[in-house]
Design a protein around this motif. Structure first.
Motif, PDB file in Angstrom:
ATOM      1  N   GLN A 141      -3.642  -2.731   1.768  1.00 24.27           N
ATOM      2  CA  GLN A 141      -4.800  -2.881   2.639  1.00 24.27           C
ATOM      3  C   GLN A 141      -5.484  -4.402   2.501  1.00 24.27           C
ATOM      4  O   GLN A 141      -6.145  -4.881   3.316  1.00 24.27           O
ATOM      5  CB  GLN A 141      -5.790  -1.528   2.448  1.00 24.27           C
ATOM      6  CG  GLN A 141      -6.928  -1.627   3.753  1.00 24.27           C
ATOM      7  CD  GLN A 141      -7.944  -2.354   3.446  1.00 24.27           C
ATOM      8  OE1 GLN A 141      -8.107  -2.981   2.535  1.00 24.27           O
ATOM      9  NE2 GLN A 141      -8.936  -1.961   4.261  1.00 24.27           N
ATOM     10  N   GLY A 142      -5.547  -4.671   1.211  1.00 25.75           N
ATOM     11  CA  GLY A 142      -6.247  -5.793   0.502  1.00 25.75           C
ATOM     12  C   GLY A 142      -5.490  -7.047   1.165  1.00 25.75           C
ATOM     13  O   GLY A 142      -6.208  -8.113   1.355  1.00 25.75           O
ATOM     14  N   LEU A 143      -4.276  -6.983   1.657  1.00 26.11           N
ATOM     15  CA  LEU A 143      -3.527  -8.079   2.168  1.00 26.11           C
ATOM     16  C   LEU A 143      -3.725  -8.263   3.662  1.00 26.11           C
ATOM     17  O   LEU A 143      -3.503  -9.162   4.224  1.00 26.11           O
ATOM     18  CB  LEU A 143      -2.024  -7.723   1.850  1.00 26.11           C
ATOM     19  CG  LEU A 143      -1.321  -7.787   0.492  1.00 26.11           C
ATOM     20  CD1 LEU A 143      -0.095  -7.575   0.188  1.00 26.11           C
ATOM     21  CD2 LEU A 143      -1.684  -9.288  -0.190  1.00 26.11           C
ATOM     22  N   ASP A 144      -4.093  -7.183   4.401  1.00 25.73           N
ATOM     23  CA  ASP A 144      -4.154  -7.085   5.629  1.00 25.73           C
ATOM     24  C   ASP A 144      -5.520  -7.954   6.319  1.00 25.73           C
ATOM     25  O   ASP A 144      -6.582  -7.590   5.971  1.00 25.73           O
ATOM     26  CB  ASP A 144      -4.232  -5.636   6.050  1.00 25.73           C
ATOM     27  CG  ASP A 144      -4.392  -5.360   7.622  1.00 25.73           C
ATOM     28  OD1 ASP A 144      -3.968  -6.286   8.330  1.00 25.73           O
ATOM     29  OD2 ASP A 144      -4.826  -4.458   8.143  1.00 25.73           O
ATOM     30  N   GLU A 145      -5.232  -8.879   7.106  1.00 19.68           N
ATOM     31  CA  GLU A 145      -6.220  -9.869   7.689  1.00 19.68           C
ATOM     32  C   GLU A 145      -6.393  -9.427   9.036  1.00 19.68           C
ATOM     33  O   GLU A 145      -7.103  -9.934   9.790  1.00 19.68           O
ATOM     34  CB  GLU A 145      -5.824 -11.301   7.428  1.00 19.68           C
ATOM     35  CG  GLU A 145      -5.858 -11.539   6.129  1.00 19.68           C
ATOM     36  CD  GLU A 145      -5.766 -13.202   5.939  1.00 19.68           C
ATOM     37  OE1 GLU A 145      -5.315 -13.871   6.738  1.00 19.68           O
ATOM     38  OE2 GLU A 145      -5.790 -13.613   4.727  1.00 19.68           O
ATOM     39  N   ALA A 146      -5.336  -8.616   9.734  1.00 22.58           N
ATOM     40  CA  ALA A 146      -5.261  -8.188  11.106  1.00 22.58           C
ATOM     41  C   ALA A 146      -5.765  -6.933  11.374  1.00 22.58           C
ATOM     42  O   ALA A 146      -5.669  -6.487  12.572  1.00 22.58           O
ATOM     43  CB  ALA A 146      -3.900  -8.579  11.523  1.00 22.58           C
ATOM     44  N   GLY A 147      -6.397  -6.133  10.521  1.00 21.97           N
ATOM     45  CA  GLY A 147      -6.815  -4.669  10.972  1.00 21.97           C
ATOM     46  C   GLY A 147      -5.793  -3.816  11.223  1.00 21.97           C
ATOM     47  O   GLY A 147      -5.746  -3.142  12.263  1.00 21.97           O
ATOM     48  N   ARG A 148      -4.422  -4.053  10.525  1.00 19.96           N
ATOM     49  CA  ARG A 148      -3.275  -3.116  10.768  1.00 19.96           C
ATOM     50  C   ARG A 148      -2.868  -1.975   9.816  1.00 19.96           C
ATOM     51  O   ARG A 148      -2.017  -1.367   9.893  1.00 19.96           O
ATOM     52  CB  ARG A 148      -2.184  -4.217  10.950  1.00 19.96           C
ATOM     53  CG  ARG A 148      -1.982  -4.933  11.968  1.00 19.96           C
ATOM     54  CD  ARG A 148      -2.225  -4.223  13.605  1.00 19.96           C
ATOM     55  NE  ARG A 148      -2.309  -5.053  14.481  1.00 19.96           N
ATOM     56  CZ  ARG A 148      -2.221  -4.582  15.863  1.00 19.96           C
ATOM     57  NH1 ARG A 148      -2.144  -3.358  15.912  1.00 19.96           N
ATOM     58  NH2 ARG A 148      -2.389  -5.567  16.807  1.00 19.96           N
ATOM     59  N   VAL A 149      -3.904  -1.878   8.683  1.00 16.60           N
ATOM     60  CA  VAL A 149      -3.896  -1.045   7.743  1.00 16.60           C
ATOM     61  C   VAL A 149      -4.790   0.289   7.810  1.00 16.60           C
ATOM     62  O   VAL A 149      -5.851  -0.102   7.586  1.00 16.60           O
ATOM     63  CB  VAL A 149      -3.190  -1.437   6.414  1.00 16.60           C
ATOM     64  CG1 VAL A 149      -3.319  -0.591   5.197  1.00 16.60           C
ATOM     65  CG2 VAL A 149      -2.173  -2.511   6.169  1.00 16.60           C
ATOM     66  N   ILE A 150      -4.144   1.437   7.766  1.00 15.80           N
ATOM     67  CA  ILE A 150      -4.952   2.590   7.434  1.00 15.80           C
ATOM     68  C   ILE A 150      -4.780   3.039   6.205  1.00 15.80           C
ATOM     69  O   ILE A 150      -3.845   3.405   5.659  1.00 15.80           O
ATOM     70  CB  ILE A 150      -4.930   3.794   8.489  1.00 15.80           C
ATOM     71  CG1 ILE A 150      -4.836   3.056   9.903  1.00 15.80           C
ATOM     72  CG2 ILE A 150      -5.602   4.880   8.266  1.00 15.80           C
ATOM     73  CD1 ILE A 150      -4.462   4.036  10.991  1.00 15.80           C
ATOM     74  N   TYR A 151      -5.970   2.967   5.253  1.00 17.66           N
ATOM     75  CA  TYR A 151      -5.693   3.242   3.838  1.00 17.66           C
ATOM     76  C   TYR A 151      -6.278   4.783   3.631  1.00 17.66           C
ATOM     77  O   TYR A 151      -7.179   5.253   4.310  1.00 17.66           O
ATOM     78  CB  TYR A 151      -6.637   2.184   3.227  1.00 17.66           C
ATOM     79  CG  TYR A 151      -6.612   2.680   1.577  1.00 17.66           C
ATOM     80  CD1 TYR A 151      -5.831   1.868   0.853  1.00 17.66           C
ATOM     81  CD2 TYR A 151      -7.512   3.472   0.980  1.00 17.66           C
ATOM     82  CE1 TYR A 151      -5.724   2.202  -0.491  1.00 17.66           C
ATOM     83  CE2 TYR A 151      -7.247   3.789  -0.461  1.00 17.66           C
ATOM     84  CZ  TYR A 151      -6.620   2.950  -1.072  1.00 17.66           C
ATOM     85  OH  TYR A 151      -6.514   3.242  -2.693  1.00 17.66           O
ATOM     86  N   ILE A 152      -5.351   5.702   3.008  1.00 20.87           N
ATOM     87  CA  ILE A 152      -5.833   7.003   2.736  1.00 20.87           C
ATOM     88  C   ILE A 152      -5.616   7.366   1.391  1.00 20.87           C
ATOM     89  O   ILE A 152      -4.554   6.756   0.629  1.00 20.87           O
ATOM     90  CB  ILE A 152      -4.943   7.886   3.794  1.00 20.87           C
ATOM     91  CG1 ILE A 152      -5.422   9.249   3.903  1.00 20.87           C
ATOM     92  CG2 ILE A 152      -3.307   7.631   3.497  1.00 20.87           C
ATOM     93  CD1 ILE A 152      -4.777  10.102   5.150  1.00 20.87           C
ATOM     94  N   SER A 153      -6.511   8.061   0.713  1.00 17.33           N
ATOM     95  CA  SER A 153      -6.299   8.564  -0.529  1.00 17.33           C
ATOM     96  C   SER A 153      -7.155   9.827  -0.869  1.00 17.33           C
ATOM     97  O   SER A 153      -7.859  10.110   0.021  1.00 17.33           O
ATOM     98  CB  SER A 153      -6.718   7.671  -1.623  1.00 17.33           C
ATOM     99  OG  SER A 153      -6.244   7.844  -2.795  1.00 17.33           O
TER     100      SER A 153
END
Length: 472
Positions: free
Chosen positions: A290-302
């Motif tokens: 998610q930290g690499l994502d600059e285009a808002g394409r990652v949904i982080y879940i934990s």
């Protein structure tokens, strides 16, 4: 009415008016009292049954309140019509008796943690302060989770996982199952790609929520980007920090491939399950995708299942800014499924520095356990060709056994020694072409049991390489 004989049940704890009420209910349901039939007045019935008028009145009032009778002015109490209910269907066969769970002497399951490492004293002290000092927590809180917890999670992710997020992007929920169900409905009709091998529970949760699922193979770098592109999926569910069950850590090259895939179409997203990211034993932790994502394409879940406890049931997801408004419109009215007292306890646990110290303690304990297990495998299985893989991160490792026997046979022989194992092939949706491989979870195995557990495996698998009776 005269043929309805009332005999109170011999139950001194039940008031007499309740016995009378139950008597009339049975008569009305059985049809012995017909709809429209008028009952005797309270005084007349009391005289007939030699009861007090108050007892009859109380029974009549209960029957009227529940709709069995209607009280008509200057007319009395009249029986109401009830639909006759069909009797329950007879079962086709007697239900099978549930067998007692198997109690293994040694259990290498992956779902357990060492409960002895839980910070009982600190947690109890914080929770007591929360319970005593914040009565307003008995009321509803913010629907995405309490502000204090979302702020604490955001700080932790920025510092420990190099994530890019603000508290407003975080949604707190009772575990991965709940949050994944929300995502399945948020992207209704779109296909989710899941890892093969991977958690069976993931695709089952998605399927239960109506989401189409595509199984995409995992190679030595994680989910195959080429196979993902060919799958027709719109969302890719991946565990890049420590792929379960293979233990692969996805390199940055593969991560950028998946991000490029997601960015090539407006409705594509990567769901990053940061599974076991807290437990990297060799080298520095790898930042999240998610930290690499600059285009808002990652949904982080934990979740906090491994870092605190599974029973706490606190998970969270970080939604990209473009998705926030859609989520709020469709699910923003859902109440948070986690107790506010648990939320506040965890937020104080994190803000006070106890969480980071607890993680350091866990890493040290589990690293020692990992080392002890690897050493025991090398020592006790010296006569059996084997390879240990995936031990650098997480709370399980893979044991390949090169003895010319099937994985199922290895599991069966271990079970005969009361050792519970799971084969890698159990996590494949399609056929497994890997050599016979066992998945060994060690977080729930007591340190003093490690040597005994591996010695039991040595006994179970003895003779596998010399044509002995277990080699077929």
């Amino acid at each position: 009415m005269e043929d309805l004989v009332f005999v109170p049940q011999a139950d001194s704890k039940t008031p007499l008016y309740q016995h009378l009420y139950a008597h009339f209910v049975r008569a009305i349901r059985a049809g012995r009292l017909a709809p429209g039939e008028k009952l005797p007045s309270k005084r007349r019935l009391a005289e007939q049954l030699k009861l007090s008028v108050n007892t009859v009145d109380a029974a009549y009032q209960m029957l009227t309140a529940e709709g069995y009778l209607e009280a008509k002015p200057r007319s009395g109490f009249v029986v109401q019509k009830l639909e006759r209910l069909a009797p329950p269907a007879a079962p086709a066969k007697k239900p099978c008796k549930t067998s007692a769970p198997v109690r293994w002497r040694y259990n290498f399951e992956t779902a357990s943690i060492d409960t002895g490492l839980f910070p009982f004293k600190t947690w109890r002290r914080i929770q007591r302060d929360v319970l005593c000092g914040q009565p307003h927590l008995l009321n509803h809180g913010p629907r995405s989770g309490d502000e204090e917890l979302r702020a604490a999670i955001a700080r932790h992710l920025r510092e420990a996982r190099a994530a890019r997020c603000e508290p407003e992007q975080i949604v707190v929920g009772a575990g991965i199952e709940y949050l994944l169900g929300i995502l399945a409905r948020l992207f209704a009709g779109q296909t989710f790609a899941v890892e093969d091998p991977g958690y069976a529970r993931t695709h089952r949760i998605l399927a239960n929520n109506g989401a189409p699922v595509a199984f995409v193979p995992v190679d030595g770098q994680g989910m195959s980007a080429r196979a993902l592109a060919a799958s027709g999926a719109h969302l890719a569910y991946v565990t890049p920090s420590h792929q379960f069950p293979t233990g692969v850590t996805m390199p940055v090259g593969r991560r950028t491939e998946l991000l490029q895939w997601a960015g090539a179409a407006p409705d594509r997203y990567v769901i990053e399950d940061d599974y076991d990211s807290e437990f990297r034993f060799d080298g520095r932790p790898i930042p999240c995708m998610q930290g690499l994502d600059e285009a808002g394409r990652v949904i982080y879940i934990s979740t906090f299942s491994k870092s605190v406890a599974p029973a706490i049931r606190i998970g969270y997801m970080v939604l990209p800014a473009p998705l926030l408004e859609t989520y709020r419109q469709r699910f923003g009215f859902y109440s948070c499924t986690v107790s506010r007292f648990e939320q506040q306890t965890l937020s104080r646990f994190m803000d006070g520095g106890w969480f980071s110290r607890h993680l350091a303690r866990l890493r040290a304990a589990y690293r020692h356990r990992r080392d002890a297990l690897v050493q025991a495998l090398d020592r006790e299985l010296a006569a059996i060709p084997h390879t240990v893989r995936g031990s650098h991160t997480g709370l399980h490792l893979l044991l390949e056994v090169h003895a010319g026997v099937s994985e199922a046979r290895l599991v069966e022989r271990a079970a005969a020694e009361s050792v519970h194992l799971t084969g890698l092939s159990d996590y494949y949706h399609g056929p497994c072409c890997a050599p016979p491989t066992l998945v060994l979870g060690y977080a729930g195995l007591a340190p003093e049991d490690i040597d005994g557990a591996v010695r039991a495996l040595g006994r179970a698998w003895s003779g596998l390489t010399d044509g002995g009776p277990g080699s077929v």
